[in-house]
Motif scaffolding. Structure first.
Motif, PDB file in Angstrom:
ATOM      1  N   THR A   1       0.832  -1.208   0.000  1.00  0.00           N
ATOM      2  CA  THR A   1       0.000   0.000   0.000  1.00  0.00           C
ATOM      3  C   THR A   1       0.865   1.255   0.000  1.00  0.00           C
ATOM      4  N   ALA A   2       1.894   1.266   0.863  1.00  0.00           N
ATOM      5  CA  ALA A   2       2.788   2.428   0.936  1.00  0.00           C
ATOM      6  C   ALA A   2       3.493   2.654  -0.399  1.00  0.00           C
ATOM      7  N   ASP A   3       3.960   1.585  -1.031  1.00  0.00           N
ATOM      8  CA  ASP A   3       4.639   1.706  -2.331  1.00  0.00           C
ATOM      9  C   ASP A   3       3.675   2.247  -3.393  1.00  0.00           C
ATOM     10  N   TYR A   4       2.433   1.776  -3.354  1.00  0.00           N
ATOM     11  CA  TYR A   4       1.439   2.219  -4.332  1.00  0.00           C
ATOM     12  C   TYR A   4       1.170   3.723  -4.172  1.00  0.00           C
ATOM     13  N   ILE A   5       1.100   4.184  -2.916  1.00  0.00           N
ATOM     14  CA  ILE A   5       0.846   5.608  -2.656  1.00  0.00           C
ATOM     15  C   ILE A   5       2.033   6.449  -3.119  1.00  0.00           C
ATOM     16  N   ARG A   6       3.259   5.942  -2.917  1.00  0.00           N
ATOM     17  CA  ARG A   6       4.453   6.676  -3.371  1.00  0.00           C
ATOM     18  C   ARG A   6       4.419   6.864  -4.889  1.00  0.00           C
ATOM     19  N   LYS A   7       4.003   5.826  -5.609  1.00  0.00           N
ATOM     20  CA  LYS A   7       3.910   5.922  -7.074  1.00  0.00           C
ATOM     21  C   LYS A   7       2.865   6.954  -7.482  1.00  0.00           C
ATOM     22  N   LYS A   8       1.762   6.985  -6.738  1.00  0.00           N
ATOM     23  CA  LYS A   8       0.712   7.962  -7.026  1.00  0.00           C
ATOM     24  C   LYS A   8       1.213   9.393  -6.782  1.00  0.00           C
ATOM     25  N   ILE A   9       2.036   9.568  -5.738  1.00  0.00           N
ATOM     26  CA  ILE A   9       2.589  10.890  -5.435  1.00  0.00           C
ATOM     27  C   ILE A   9       3.475  11.374  -6.585  1.00  0.00           C
ATOM     28  N   GLU A  10       4.261  10.453  -7.187  1.00  0.00           N
ATOM     29  CA  GLU A  10       5.134  10.800  -8.316  1.00  0.00           C
ATOM     30  C   GLU A  10       4.331  11.387  -9.478  1.00  0.00           C
ATOM     31  N   LYS A  11       3.128  10.841  -9.703  1.00  0.00           N
ATOM     32  CA  LYS A  11       2.336  11.226 -10.873  1.00  0.00           C
ATOM     33  C   LYS A  11       1.332  12.344 -10.575  1.00  0.00           C
ATOM     34  N   GLU A  12       0.976  12.519  -9.305  1.00  0.00           N
ATOM     35  CA  GLU A  12      -0.108  13.436  -8.955  1.00  0.00           C
ATOM     36  C   GLU A  12       0.300  14.901  -9.179  1.00  0.00           C
ATOM     37  N   LYS A  13      -0.549  15.663  -9.873  1.00  0.00           N
ATOM     38  CA  LYS A  13      -0.268  17.072 -10.164  1.00  0.00           C
ATOM     39  C   LYS A  13      -0.908  18.015  -9.143  1.00  0.00           C
ATOM     40  N   SER A  14      -2.004  17.577  -8.528  1.00  0.00           N
ATOM     41  CA  SER A  14      -2.702  18.430  -7.563  1.00  0.00           C
ATOM     42  C   SER A  14      -1.932  18.478  -6.241  1.00  0.00           C
ATOM     43  N   VAL A  15      -1.613  19.696  -5.805  1.00  0.00           N
ATOM     44  CA  VAL A  15      -0.897  19.864  -4.538  1.00  0.00           C
ATOM     45  C   VAL A  15      -1.736  19.347  -3.375  1.00  0.00           C
ATOM     46  N   GLU A  16      -3.055  19.653  -3.396  1.00  0.00           N
ATOM     47  CA  GLU A  16      -3.927  19.243  -2.290  1.00  0.00           C
ATOM     48  C   GLU A  16      -4.010  17.724  -2.172  1.00  0.00           C
ATOM     49  N   ARG A  17      -4.125  17.035  -3.327  1.00  0.00           N
ATOM     50  CA  ARG A  17      -4.188  15.575  -3.301  1.00  0.00           C
ATOM     51  C   ARG A  17      -2.860  15.003  -2.825  1.00  0.00           C
ATOM     52  N   THR A  18      -1.754  15.638  -3.241  1.00  0.00           N
ATOM     53  CA  THR A  18      -0.429  15.179  -2.815  1.00  0.00           C
ATOM     54  C   THR A  18      -0.281  15.285  -1.300  1.00  0.00           C
ATOM     55  N   ILE A  19      -0.731  16.417  -0.747  1.00  0.00           N
ATOM     56  CA  ILE A  19      -0.659  16.597   0.711  1.00  0.00           C
ATOM     57  C   ILE A  19      -1.438  15.497   1.417  1.00  0.00           C
ATOM     58  N   ASN A  20      -2.620  15.173   0.893  1.00  0.00           N
ATOM     59  CA  ASN A  20      -3.420  14.134   1.541  1.00  0.00           C
ATOM     60  C   ASN A  20      -2.737  12.771   1.452  1.00  0.00           C
ATOM     61  N   LEU A  21      -2.127  12.459   0.301  1.00  0.00           N
ATOM     62  CA  LEU A  21      -1.413  11.178   0.162  1.00  0.00           C
ATOM     63  C   LEU A  21      -0.233  11.102   1.123  1.00  0.00           C
ATOM     64  N   LEU A  22       0.429  12.234   1.353  1.00  0.00           N
ATOM     65  CA  LEU A  22       1.540  12.238   2.312  1.00  0.00           C
ATOM     66  C   LEU A  22       1.026  12.064   3.739  1.00  0.00           C
ATOM     67  N   HIS A  23      -0.126  12.647   4.027  1.00  0.00           N
ATOM     68  CA  HIS A  23      -0.759  12.387   5.333  1.00  0.00           C
ATOM     69  C   HIS A  23      -1.095  10.900   5.469  1.00  0.00           C
ATOM     70  N   CYS A  24      -1.502  10.290   4.356  1.00  0.00           N
ATOM     71  CA  CYS A  24      -1.817   8.854   4.379  1.00  0.00           C
ATOM     72  C   CYS A  24      -0.579   8.045   4.760  1.00  0.00           C
ATOM     73  N   LEU A  25       0.571   8.410   4.202  1.00  0.00           N
ATOM     74  CA  LEU A  25       1.820   7.720   4.561  1.00  0.00           C
ATOM     75  C   LEU A  25       2.130   7.924   6.041  1.00  0.00           C
ATOM     76  N   SER A  26       1.830   9.119   6.563  1.00  0.00           N
ATOM     77  CA  SER A  26       2.051   9.369   7.992  1.00  0.00           C
ATOM     78  C   SER A  26       1.147   8.487   8.846  1.00  0.00           C
ATOM     79  N   GLU A  27      -0.124   8.321   8.416  1.00  0.00           N
ATOM     80  CA  GLU A  27      -1.039   7.455   9.165  1.00  0.00           C
ATOM     81  C   GLU A  27      -0.548   6.008   9.146  1.00  0.00           C
ATOM     82  N   LEU A  28       0.103   5.604   8.035  1.00  0.00           N
ATOM     83  CA  LEU A  28       0.673   4.253   7.933  1.00  0.00           C
ATOM     84  C   LEU A  28       1.997   4.135   8.685  1.00  0.00           C
TER      85      LEU A  28
END
Length: 707
Positions: free
Chosen positions: A610-637
């Motif tokens: 799951t963590a690896d999948y989120i990291r890949k999504k962060i690489e491709k994600e253009k929206s700053v807000e979505r990126t921030i949320n994905l990084l919060h997701c990694l923090s929750e993990l």
């Protein structure tokens, strides 16, 4: 008969020049009249400026107040006496004119001659509202308690918002991107000053729209405004304040006239036959536009002007806003950002934004609500974990944090103190379960009839998820019943639903104590049901269902499905649900959950995928807000990705490295979470590219000084 200006001039003429300077000093400091407006102002200029800024009545009141502060008590008493005499004389002239003009006398008997009647009705309304608003419910209707609002109220951070447009980002993302954003361009607003004449322009706002996310304190601020007026301390130029929250208006199905609606909620027809004339004598407050369940039409041909003619509630509201009904009235509307576009901007004079607590106000909240030692422990703890501290901009989250942390941090040592959002909400549920147990353990009959707490939690989770999918924050008895919940179980036994109000012949309206509680329960429902291939909660395609069924990693398939669905959401309505869902996947949080749900089987699947999948999504994600949320997701993990960036940042050699897009995003996230970055950000430390600058924009915007 002396006018107000002449009375004020006469009083100021009695002051010597040093005393006049002191009076003007009070105007600048106590009433925020600008330095430039008072510079070289003589007595006549001062009088003109006061009347232009505050109006006749308020100018007299302010002058009396300042004279007393300056120990000019005789002057103050004389001004008060002369003003009252002038008022009585004016009233007598009006009476004589009314007697002499028989054609106007009949009409005037309801509208003008009842000045004394308005005075009595004004006092009656103040008494009524004072009783209703002097106390506020802290917590929910079953396990909460009532406190005096004046004892616990903490000022909120409100600014003028020039855009007034619809905001689609998830509300927690708005908090994270807006925190510490007060700049020289943003103008702080005092709610009690919103409807007063503006200094410098002589103008006043007629219609104000206040926007703010769920739980940020809009309703509490409205309550405080009403209470201050009812107690006679603020806005005494307003004769009547009529609070008409949308939650109550939703239940009005039959047609009413405006006067009929006011008679329904406030007065009998004999007590209030008409409304007073004159600018700003009446204020209508429509709280919770986002909860409106009927259409609001602003078509030009929908004009309606008769206050005594019956029509729909919708038509009454729109014509009040459009100034066709009671053109001189003030209107105050509150709303979550996503619903503000329901009212065309052309009908709004000012848009304000309620930001909740700033950092000082957060600390003050905890100090106001528990003893000094525990409050300092709470403040110290949440400051260590920035995601918790940022969420404390929401007053309701401060209450949740206080509920959870107060008993834990009152102990000398406790290794179960939550450090993440998920941990905080699990502990909040545990505290509710404990309160339920204490409340009903002594009642064998209630205990025998009650369902188990875990069964109710699952049903509430289903309700939370289904209503979240529809975008609903409030719901009704039938919504609970569709999820298999009896009304009493939904409110009494769980302590998680709040019964908003109950009125004869009306339906009960319910909501969770905060949107984030609804999102947590929805995530818990997805977590408990989502790994079962039969629980098709996301309406997946047949190929996705087959992949899920054949997969040896069902939890990863669930995470992947929710990550993808959250990223596709236009308004980020699943962002927080995703954070909670990932946090619930940690074994440490699941072991705490077993205290709530004894039958829970631990899901020990490795979450690295799951963590690896989120990291890949962060690489491709253009929206700053979505990126921030994905990084919060990694923090929750509790993933070490953010920790790696922090180590590189502290090592001092970060600028020498070529960072990937994900690492630049990680750097942005670390800097946003840093308290120090808010003061100054030294951009020259980092190797830059156009892509890097784009990733770091939120940091630059949130920094008071960038180098």
């Amino acid at each position: 008969m002396a006018s107000v200006k002449h009375l004020l001039e006469r009083s100021l003429n009695e002051l010597k020049n040093p005393e006049l300077k002191k009076f003007q000093w009070h105007l600048k400091n106590d009433k925020h009249v600008s330095e430039s407006e008072m510079e070289n102002a003589d007595r006549l200029d001062t009088v003109d400026k006061m009347v232009a800024c505050f109006g006749h009545e308020e100018a007299v009141k302010i002058t009396v107040d300042f004279l007393r502060k300056m120990n000019q008590n005789n002057l103050a008493e004389q001004l008060e006496k002369n003003h009252k005499q002038a008022g009585r004389a004016e009233g007598n002239i009006k009476k004589s004119t009314a007697v002499g003009a028989h054609s106007k006398m009949i009409w005037g008997s309801a509208a003008r001659a009842a000045l004394h009647d308005y005075t009595e009705t004004n006092l009656r309304l103040k008494n009524k509202l004072q009783k209703e608003y002097k106390r506020i419910l802290v917590g929910n209707s079953q396990t909460g308690h009532r406190e005096y609002l004046n004892d616990i109220y903490t000022n909120l951070h409100v600014v003028e918002n020039d855009t007034g447009g619809r905001v689609d980002d998830h509300e927690v993302i708005q908090i994270e991107s807006n925190r510490n954003r007060l700049t020289a361009k943003e103008k702080p607003v005092d709610c009690n000053e919103m409807f007063k004449v503006q200094c410098g322009t002589g103008r006043e706002n007629r219609t104000v729209l206040t926007m703010g996310i769920a739980g940020v304190g809009k309703t509490v601020s409205v309550n405080k405004f009403i209470l201050d007026w009812a107690e006679g301390t603020k806005n005494q130029n307003i004769v009547f304040i009529f609070p008409l929250p949308f939650r109550e208006l939703n239940l009005v199905k039959e047609e009413y006239s405006l006067m009929g609606l006011l008679h329904k909620y406030f007065f009998s027809p004999k007590e209030l036959p008409s409304l007073p004339e004159g600018d700003g004598k009446v204020l209508f407050i429509f709280d919770g536009l986002d909860e409106c369940r009927f259409p609001l039409s602003f078509k030009e041909d929908d004009r309606f002007t008769n206050v005594n003619e019956k029509t729909t509630v919708s038509k009454i509201i729109t014509n009040l806003i459009k100034t066709h009904l009671v053109p001189a009235a003030f209107i105050w509307i509150t709303s979550r950002p996503a619903a503000t576009s329901l009212i065309p901007r052309e009908y709004i004079d000012q848009v304000t934004e309620m930001r909740g607590f700033n950092d000082q106000q957060k600390d003050q909240y905890f100090r106001n609500n528990c003893n000094p030692e525990v409050s300092e422990n709470i403040i110290c703890h949440i400051k260590k974990f920035r995601s918790l501290y940022i969420m404390c901009h929401i007053p309701v989250f401060c209450w949740i944090s206080l509920t959870v942390l107060q008993p834990l941090l009152a102990q000398e040592s406790n290794d179960k103190t939550p450090t993440t959002l998920t941990g905080m909400y699990i502990n909040f549920l545990i505290s509710q379960q404990q309160q339920m147990g204490k409340k009903y353990c002594d009642d064998p009959q209630t205990k025998a009839n009650a369902r188990s707490f875990d069964e109710i939690i699952l049903k509430l989770g289903k309700l939370a998820f289904e209503q979240l999918e529809k975008g609903n924050l409030i719901f009704y008895k039938e919504d609970l019943e569709e999820c298999g919940l009896d009304v009493s179980e939904g409110t009494v036994y769980s302590g998680l639903c709040t019964q908003i109000f109950q009125e004869q012949k009306a339906r009960n309206v319910y909501s969770f104590v905060h949107l984030s509680v609804q999102e947590f329960l929805a995530a818990l429902y997805v977590f408990l049901k989502g790994t079962d291939e039969k629980a098709d909660i996301f309406n997946q395609s047949w190929s996705d269902k087959l992949t899920w069924k054949l997969s040896e990693k069902p939890l990863f398939q669930l995470h992947k499905a929710v990550v993808n669905k959250a990223l596709k959401s236009k308004n980020g309505h699943l962002d927080l649900l995703l954070r909670f869902l990932l946090g619930l996947s940690l074994e440490t949080n699941q072991s705490d959950l077993k205290e709530l749900l004894p039958e829970l089987k631990l899901k020990t699947e490795n979450i690295k995928d799951t963590a690896d999948y989120i990291r890949k999504k962060i690489e491709k994600e253009k929206s700053v807000e979505r990126t921030i949320n994905l990084l919060h997701c990694l923090s929750e993990l509790k993933d070490n990705f953010v920790e790696e960036i922090q180590k590189k940042l502290s090592s001092g050699n970060l600028s020498a490295q070529n960072l990937s897009s994900a690492q630049w995003s990680g750097l942005m996230f670390v800097l946003l979470m840093s308290e120090e970055t808010q003061e100054m950000f030294e951009l020259q430390k980092y190797r830059r590219s156009d892509k890097a600058l784009m990733r770091l924009q939120p940091v630059i915007k949130n920094t008071r000084r960038a180098l």
